[in-house]
Scaffold this motif. Structure first.
Motif, PDB file in Angstrom:
ATOM      1  N   SER A 172       5.402  -0.461   8.021  1.00  0.00           N
ATOM      2  CA  SER A 172       3.985  -0.416   8.370  1.00  0.00           C
ATOM      3  C   SER A 172       3.812   0.829   9.224  1.00  0.00           C
ATOM      4  CB  SER A 172       3.532  -1.673   9.111  1.00  0.00           C
ATOM      5  OG  SER A 172       3.384  -2.749   8.215  1.00  0.00           O
ATOM      6  N   LEU A 173       2.877   1.671   8.847  1.00  0.00           N
ATOM      7  CA  LEU A 173       2.572   2.917   9.537  1.00  0.00           C
ATOM      8  C   LEU A 173       1.372   2.657  10.429  1.00  0.00           C
ATOM      9  CD1 LEU A 173       3.025   6.038   9.718  1.00  0.00           C
ATOM     10  CD2 LEU A 173       1.393   6.239   7.836  1.00  0.00           C
ATOM     11  N   TRP A 209       0.862  -1.187   0.000  1.00  0.00           N
ATOM     12  CA  TRP A 209       0.000   0.000   0.000  1.00  0.00           C
ATOM     13  C   TRP A 209       0.885   1.220   0.000  1.00  0.00           C
ATOM     14  CZ3 TRP A 209      -4.819   0.708  -1.067  1.00  0.00           C
ATOM     15  CH2 TRP A 209      -5.582   1.735  -0.508  1.00  0.00           C
ATOM     16  N   TYR A 210       0.595   2.187  -0.863  1.00  0.00           N
ATOM     17  CA  TYR A 210       1.420   3.390  -0.928  1.00  0.00           C
ATOM     18  C   TYR A 210       0.605   4.581  -1.427  1.00  0.00           C
ATOM     19  CZ  TYR A 210       5.736   6.121  -1.691  1.00  0.00           C
ATOM     20  OH  TYR A 210       6.727   7.071  -1.661  1.00  0.00           O
ATOM     21  N   CYS A 241       1.982   8.495  15.032  1.00  0.00           N
ATOM     22  CA  CYS A 241       2.057   7.156  14.444  1.00  0.00           C
ATOM     23  C   CYS A 241       3.464   6.616  14.596  1.00  0.00           C
ATOM     24  CB  CYS A 241       1.705   7.201  12.956  1.00  0.00           C
ATOM     25  SG  CYS A 241      -0.015   7.603  12.632  1.00  0.00           S
ATOM     26  N   PHE A 287       1.511  12.031  11.606  1.00  0.00           N
ATOM     27  CA  PHE A 287       0.976  11.772  10.276  1.00  0.00           C
ATOM     28  C   PHE A 287      -0.493  12.144  10.248  1.00  0.00           C
ATOM     29  CE2 PHE A 287      -0.977   8.908   7.136  1.00  0.00           C
ATOM     30  CZ  PHE A 287      -0.286   9.316   6.013  1.00  0.00           C
ATOM     31  N   ASP A 326       0.335  10.376   0.080  1.00  0.00           N
ATOM     32  CA  ASP A 326       0.916  11.112   1.200  1.00  0.00           C
ATOM     33  C   ASP A 326       1.613  10.215   2.228  1.00  0.00           C
ATOM     34  OD1 ASP A 326      -1.479  10.030   2.136  1.00  0.00           O
ATOM     35  OD2 ASP A 326      -1.988  11.787   3.352  1.00  0.00           O
ATOM     36  N   TRP A 327       1.715   8.926   1.946  1.00  0.00           N
ATOM     37  CA  TRP A 327       2.419   8.008   2.856  1.00  0.00           C
ATOM     38  C   TRP A 327       3.910   8.300   2.809  1.00  0.00           C
ATOM     39  CZ3 TRP A 327      -2.161   6.751   4.135  1.00  0.00           C
ATOM     40  CH2 TRP A 327      -2.450   5.690   4.987  1.00  0.00           C
ATOM     41  N   LYS A 356       0.180  -3.285   4.632  1.00  0.00           N
ATOM     42  CA  LYS A 356      -1.010  -2.958   5.424  1.00  0.00           C
ATOM     43  C   LYS A 356      -1.808  -4.221   5.695  1.00  0.00           C
ATOM     44  CE  LYS A 356      -4.866  -1.868   3.700  1.00  0.00           C
ATOM     45  NZ  LYS A 356      -6.081  -1.443   3.735  1.00  0.00           N
ATOM     46  N   GLU A 414       4.248   0.551   2.201  1.00  0.00           N
ATOM     47  CA  GLU A 414       4.029  -0.212   3.426  1.00  0.00           C
ATOM     48  C   GLU A 414       3.336  -1.532   3.163  1.00  0.00           C
ATOM     49  OE1 GLU A 414       1.458   0.885   6.599  1.00  0.00           O
ATOM     50  OE2 GLU A 414      -0.222   1.320   5.305  1.00  0.00           O
TER      51      GLU A 414
END
Length: 122
Positions: free
Chosen positions: A78-79, A33-34, A109, A104, A37-38, A44, A42
């Protein structure tokens, strides 16, 4: 679902459906997942609450780790929100390590970095 399909179309990768083998029921998503604004790509996971604790996120995230390193050339993150204890437990269970805390979208985070080497090595 539309954002996930769009992610695949725009980036060429994205989350997979997690399917419970015995019933063929979709129980969540796990994958790369990207969003724009990441901080960086990551892994997810998002599962139905009733499916938490059954190992689905762990199993799927481990499978995605190898593909992520092969695709990006480095381990993804991973955020995770600092209060999201269940997701922090998944990150740690699959070998991700705490890297730093960031603000974030106005929320504190943690960034967890996934491993580069898995059991037999990548």
């Amino acid at each position: 679902m539309a954002s996930m399909v769009g992610h695949w179309q725009l980036r060429g990768y994205g989350p997979y459906a997690v399917v419970e083998t015995a019933t063929s029921a979709v129980v969540g998503t796990v994958g790369l997942w990207y969003p724009n604004d990441w901080p960086e790509p990551e892994i997810k996971w998002a599962l139905l609450r009733k499916e938490w604790g059954k190992g689905y996120a762990n199993e799927a995230a481990k499978a995605v780790q190898r593909a992520a390193v092969e695709h990006f050339g480095k381990p993804p993150i991973s955020l995770i929100g600092v209060k999201n204890i269940p997701s922090i437990k998944v990150a740690l269970a699959v070998g991700a390590e705490f890297e730093r805390e960031i603000l974030f979208r106005g929320n504190p985070c943690n960034i967890y970095r996934h491993p580069r080497v898995f059991g037999g090595g990548v």
